[in-house]
Design a protein around this motif. Structure first.
Motif, mmCIF file in Angstrom:
data_model
loop_
_atom_site.group_PDB
_atom_site.id
_atom_site.type_symbol
_atom_site.label_atom_id
_atom_site.label_comp_id
_atom_site.label_asym_id
_atom_site.label_seq_id
_atom_site.Cartn_x
_atom_site.Cartn_y
_atom_site.Cartn_z
ATOM 1 N N GLY A 54 42.631 -91.113 42.473
ATOM 2 C CA GLY A 54 41.536 -90.455 43.166
ATOM 3 C C GLY A 54 42.071 -89.627 44.313
ATOM 4 N N ARG A 55 41.172 -89.184 45.123
ATOM 5 C CA ARG A 55 41.554 -88.367 46.271
ATOM 6 C C ARG A 55 42.384 -89.204 47.236
ATOM 7 N NH1 ARG A 55 37.535 -84.523 49.679
ATOM 8 N NH2 ARG A 55 39.158 -83.634 50.977
ATOM 9 N N SER A 109 33.320 -88.325 55.519
ATOM 10 C CA SER A 109 34.451 -89.242 55.393
ATOM 11 C C SER A 109 34.439 -90.302 56.496
ATOM 12 C CB SER A 109 35.776 -88.483 55.456
ATOM 13 O OG SER A 109 35.873 -87.573 54.398
#
Length: 146
Positions: A54-55, A109
């Protein structure tokens, strides 16, 4: 996957000045940044990440630094992000080497990181890190709500 932490890359760009060369090293945030045991925070808070694809996660020092600033100054996420872009002391505190003109992450985030870590663990680890480093300030500022 644990976050990749920033290292001291030295003068990588001849046309940029390092933040530690352009700010007042006697500023309260510079002193506090030196008192915090960032390695301890990176080790403990980095453990909340899974080794899944993933990121890549954002650096722990960046996110922990933002959490500290948010609580110290009682800021919303939006105002915190605006001030981070404008303030070289905020950026230095969060581990940046050079001044950043844009936010290196999406504001959402911050919420996801706080949810991942958990309020109680984040508060306890920051207080423990400050106390272990011998910081004589008031670590109670971190007990404010997220």
């Amino acid at each position: 996957m644990r976050p990749k932490e920033r290292g001291d890359g030295g003068q990588r760009d001849r046309f940029k000045s390092r933040l530690d060369q352009i700010v007042n090293l006697n500023h309260a945030l510079v002193k506090l940044s030196k008192a915090i045991d960032w390695g301890f925070l990176e080790q403990q808070l980095g453990a909340v990440y899974d080794d899944e694809p993933g990121r890549p996660p954002l650096p722990t020092r960046l996110m922990a630094g933002l959490a500290i600033l948010k609580h110290m100054h009682n800021l919303s996420d939006e105002v915190l992000c605006e001030r981070w872009v404008d303030n070289p002391y905020y950026q230095l505190f969060c581990g940046e080497e050079f001044f950043q003109h844009i936010l290196p992450f999406d504001r959402s985030s911050l919420t996801r990181w706080r949810q991942r870590v958990g309020k109680d663990k984040l508060t306890a680890l920051m207080q423990e890190s400050l106390l272990a480093s011998g910081y004589s300030g008031n670590p109670a500022v971190f007990s404010a709500s997220a």
